[in-house]
Design a protein around this motif. Structure first.
Motif, PDB file in Angstrom:
ATOM      1  N   ASP A  71       0.828  -1.210   0.000  1.00  0.00           N
ATOM      2  CA  ASP A  71       0.000   0.000   0.000  1.00  0.00           C
ATOM      3  C   ASP A  71       0.864   1.264   0.000  1.00  0.00           C
ATOM      4  O   ASP A  71       0.388   2.338  -0.361  1.00  0.00           O
ATOM      5  CB  ASP A  71      -0.938   0.017   1.211  1.00  0.00           C
ATOM      6  CG  ASP A  71      -2.037  -1.032   1.094  1.00  0.00           C
ATOM      7  OD1 ASP A  71      -2.356  -1.462  -0.041  1.00  0.00           O
ATOM      8  OD2 ASP A  71      -2.574  -1.437   2.138  1.00  0.00           O
ATOM      9  N   THR A  72       2.132   1.114   0.387  1.00  0.00           N
ATOM     10  CA  THR A  72       3.049   2.254   0.435  1.00  0.00           C
ATOM     11  C   THR A  72       4.078   2.188  -0.700  1.00  0.00           C
ATOM     12  O   THR A  72       5.209   2.642  -0.542  1.00  0.00           O
ATOM     13  CB  THR A  72       3.771   2.312   1.792  1.00  0.00           C
ATOM     14  OG1 THR A  72       4.496   1.083   1.980  1.00  0.00           O
ATOM     15  CG2 THR A  72       2.790   2.531   2.925  1.00  0.00           C
ATOM     16  N   ILE A  73       3.672   1.654  -1.844  1.00  0.00           N
ATOM     17  CA  ILE A  73       4.566   1.463  -2.982  1.00  0.00           C
ATOM     18  C   ILE A  73       5.215   2.782  -3.427  1.00  0.00           C
ATOM     19  O   ILE A  73       4.562   3.827  -3.404  1.00  0.00           O
ATOM     20  CB  ILE A  73       3.816   0.806  -4.176  1.00  0.00           C
ATOM     21  CG1 ILE A  73       4.765   0.511  -5.347  1.00  0.00           C
ATOM     22  CG2 ILE A  73       2.655   1.668  -4.627  1.00  0.00           C
ATOM     23  CD1 ILE A  73       5.715  -0.597  -5.116  1.00  0.00           C
ATOM     24  N   GLU A  74       6.468   2.686  -3.789  1.00  0.00           N
ATOM     25  CA  GLU A  74       7.191   3.783  -4.427  1.00  0.00           C
ATOM     26  C   GLU A  74       7.744   3.222  -5.728  1.00  0.00           C
ATOM     27  O   GLU A  74       8.524   2.276  -5.703  1.00  0.00           O
ATOM     28  CB  GLU A  74       8.332   4.290  -3.549  1.00  0.00           C
ATOM     29  CG  GLU A  74       7.873   4.935  -2.268  1.00  0.00           C
ATOM     30  CD  GLU A  74       9.027   5.377  -1.389  1.00  0.00           C
ATOM     31  OE1 GLU A  74      10.207   5.262  -1.802  1.00  0.00           O
ATOM     32  OE2 GLU A  74       8.769   5.833  -0.268  1.00  0.00           O
ATOM     33  N   PHE A  75       7.331   3.791  -6.849  1.00  0.00           N
ATOM     34  CA  PHE A  75       7.754   3.310  -8.156  1.00  0.00           C
ATOM     35  C   PHE A  75       8.537   4.419  -8.842  1.00  0.00           C
ATOM     36  O   PHE A  75       7.983   5.444  -9.213  1.00  0.00           O
ATOM     37  CB  PHE A  75       6.535   2.913  -9.002  1.00  0.00           C
ATOM     38  CG  PHE A  75       6.883   2.118 -10.219  1.00  0.00           C
ATOM     39  CD1 PHE A  75       7.470   2.723 -11.326  1.00  0.00           C
ATOM     40  CD2 PHE A  75       6.622   0.762 -10.280  1.00  0.00           C
ATOM     41  CE1 PHE A  75       7.797   1.984 -12.458  1.00  0.00           C
ATOM     42  CE2 PHE A  75       6.944   0.017 -11.401  1.00  0.00           C
ATOM     43  CZ  PHE A  75       7.528   0.636 -12.491  1.00  0.00           C
ATOM     44  N   TYR A  76       9.847   4.208  -8.972  1.00  0.00           N
ATOM     45  CA  TYR A  76      10.733   5.175  -9.600  1.00  0.00           C
ATOM     46  C   TYR A  76      11.018   4.721 -11.028  1.00  0.00           C
ATOM     47  O   TYR A  76      11.554   3.635 -11.241  1.00  0.00           O
ATOM     48  CB  TYR A  76      12.060   5.260  -8.841  1.00  0.00           C
ATOM     49  CG  TYR A  76      11.920   5.683  -7.400  1.00  0.00           C
ATOM     50  CD1 TYR A  76      12.053   7.019  -7.041  1.00  0.00           C
ATOM     51  CD2 TYR A  76      11.658   4.748  -6.395  1.00  0.00           C
ATOM     52  CE1 TYR A  76      11.939   7.415  -5.717  1.00  0.00           C
ATOM     53  CE2 TYR A  76      11.535   5.136  -5.071  1.00  0.00           C
ATOM     54  CZ  TYR A  76      11.678   6.469  -4.734  1.00  0.00           C
ATOM     55  OH  TYR A  76      11.565   6.855  -3.427  1.00  0.00           O
ATOM     56  N   HIS A  77      10.653   5.541 -11.972  1.00  0.00           N
ATOM     57  CA  HIS A  77      10.892   5.234 -13.385  1.00  0.00           C
ATOM     58  C   HIS A  77      11.783   6.329 -13.941  1.00  0.00           C
ATOM     59  O   HIS A  77      11.474   7.514 -13.787  1.00  0.00           O
ATOM     60  CB  HIS A  77       9.561   5.170 -14.147  1.00  0.00           C
ATOM     61  CG  HIS A  77       9.688   4.590 -15.510  1.00  0.00           C
ATOM     62  ND1 HIS A  77      10.166   5.309 -16.579  1.00  0.00           N
ATOM     63  CD2 HIS A  77       9.406   3.347 -15.981  1.00  0.00           C
ATOM     64  CE1 HIS A  77      10.164   4.543 -17.660  1.00  0.00           C
ATOM     65  NE2 HIS A  77       9.709   3.343 -17.308  1.00  0.00           N
ATOM     66  N   ASP A  78      12.892   5.936 -14.569  1.00  0.00           N
ATOM     67  CA  ASP A  78      13.852   6.941 -15.014  1.00  0.00           C
ATOM     68  C   ASP A  78      13.259   7.929 -16.013  1.00  0.00           C
ATOM     69  O   ASP A  78      13.663   9.075 -16.079  1.00  0.00           O
ATOM     70  CB  ASP A  78      15.121   6.295 -15.575  1.00  0.00           C
ATOM     71  CG  ASP A  78      14.895   5.391 -16.768  1.00  0.00           C
ATOM     72  OD1 ASP A  78      13.744   4.998 -17.019  1.00  0.00           O
ATOM     73  OD2 ASP A  78      15.881   5.061 -17.446  1.00  0.00           O
ATOM     74  N   LYS A  79      12.276   7.514 -16.765  1.00  0.00           N
ATOM     75  CA  LYS A  79      11.653   8.415 -17.745  1.00  0.00           C
ATOM     76  C   LYS A  79      10.336   9.007 -17.243  1.00  0.00           C
ATOM     77  O   LYS A  79       9.983  10.124 -17.589  1.00  0.00           O
ATOM     78  CB  LYS A  79      11.428   7.675 -19.057  1.00  0.00           C
ATOM     79  CG  LYS A  79      12.749   7.192 -19.674  1.00  0.00           C
ATOM     80  CD  LYS A  79      12.595   6.785 -21.081  1.00  0.00           C
ATOM     81  CE  LYS A  79      13.813   6.249 -21.750  1.00  0.00           C
ATOM     82  NZ  LYS A  79      15.098   6.403 -21.201  1.00  0.00           N
ATOM     83  N   GLY A  80       9.615   8.280 -16.410  1.00  0.00           N
ATOM     84  CA  GLY A  80       8.302   8.718 -15.951  1.00  0.00           C
ATOM     85  C   GLY A  80       8.282   9.385 -14.591  1.00  0.00           C
ATOM     86  O   GLY A  80       7.289   9.972 -14.203  1.00  0.00           O
ATOM     87  N   GLY A  81       9.378   9.268 -13.838  1.00  0.00           N
ATOM     88  CA  GLY A  81       9.428   9.878 -12.514  1.00  0.00           C
ATOM     89  C   GLY A  81       8.946   8.959 -11.418  1.00  0.00           C
ATOM     90  O   GLY A  81       8.942   7.735 -11.560  1.00  0.00           O
ATOM     91  N   LEU A  82       8.523   9.548 -10.325  1.00  0.00           N
ATOM     92  CA  LEU A  82       8.096   8.808  -9.133  1.00  0.00           C
ATOM     93  C   LEU A  82       6.582   8.723  -9.066  1.00  0.00           C
ATOM     94  O   LEU A  82       5.887   9.718  -9.256  1.00  0.00           O
ATOM     95  CB  LEU A  82       8.618   9.509  -7.875  1.00  0.00           C
ATOM     96  CG  LEU A  82       8.098   9.002  -6.524  1.00  0.00           C
ATOM     97  CD1 LEU A  82       8.518   7.550  -6.277  1.00  0.00           C
ATOM     98  CD2 LEU A  82       8.589   9.906  -5.408  1.00  0.00           C
ATOM     99  N   MET A  83       6.089   7.519  -8.784  1.00  0.00           N
ATOM    100  CA  MET A  83       4.660   7.317  -8.499  1.00  0.00           C
ATOM    101  C   MET A  83       4.553   6.665  -7.131  1.00  0.00           C
ATOM    102  O   MET A  83       5.275   5.710  -6.836  1.00  0.00           O
ATOM    103  CB  MET A  83       4.006   6.410  -9.545  1.00  0.00           C
ATOM    104  CG  MET A  83       3.877   7.044 -10.916  1.00  0.00           C
ATOM    105  SD  MET A  83       2.914   6.007 -12.037  1.00  0.00           S
ATOM    106  CE  MET A  83       1.263   6.263 -11.391  1.00  0.00           C
TER     107      MET A  83
END
Length: 163
Positions: A71-83
């Motif tokens: 529920d506390t996911i952090e998704f770092y994408h080099d092109k899309g940024g942080l979600m």
């Protein structure tokens, strides 16, 4: 210059050179060691979780994916940024991935390291194929996934996706 001064002026640099120890290297001193799992059972568990998650990803099983994300996911994408919105990630997957993209793991690329009192970190390479352009090349890209082990379950808490 006297003979004594001459000898001293020559002897000091010579003594310095002799005091420098030459070390012989085997030629491998700058190579990265080959990965070997620290904990084979942990490696197997995380590889199985990776397969489970990405089967759901490839089959567009959004409910299964959501159940594996924290529920506390952090998704770092080099092109899309942080979600940081679990629902936002699921919605983005539904809109941009389902029926359009397939992920494959680069065979033998997964490395798994235990994280004391937390879980594990998975590092590997994968490829994404655009299903609408089947002849388009897919270049391996690196990923890092933080897995937390709580209540006998593995959850993805952080993803770093690099392309």
């Amino acid at each position: 210059m006297s003979a004594t001064k001459f000898l001293l002026s020559m002897a000091l640099p010579l003594l310095f050179l002799l005091s420098c120890k030459a070390t012989k290297t085997d030629g491998n001193s700058h190579t990265i060691p080959k990965y070997s799992p620290i904990d084979a059972a942990l490696h197997q568990s995380i590889a199985a979780m990776d397969a489970t998650f990405f089967e759901a990803y490839n089959q567009c099983d959004l409910e299964k994916q959501a159940s594996i994300y924290s529920d506390t996911i952090e998704f770092y994408h080099d092109k899309g940024g942080l979600m940081t919105s679990k629902q936002g990630i699921i919605d983005g997957t539904k809109k941009n991935i389902c029926g359009k993209v397939t992920r494959t793991l680069v065979e033998g690329s997964i490395e798994v390291y235990p994280i004391k009192d937390y879980g594990a970190v998975e590092i590997g390479y994968h490829k994404f194929y655009n299903n609408q352009e089947p002849d388009a090349p897919s270049i391996p890209s690196k990923f890092i996934i933080m897995w937390q082990h709580t209540h006998k379950e593995w959850k993805i808490t952080k993803v770093i996706s690099l392309h």
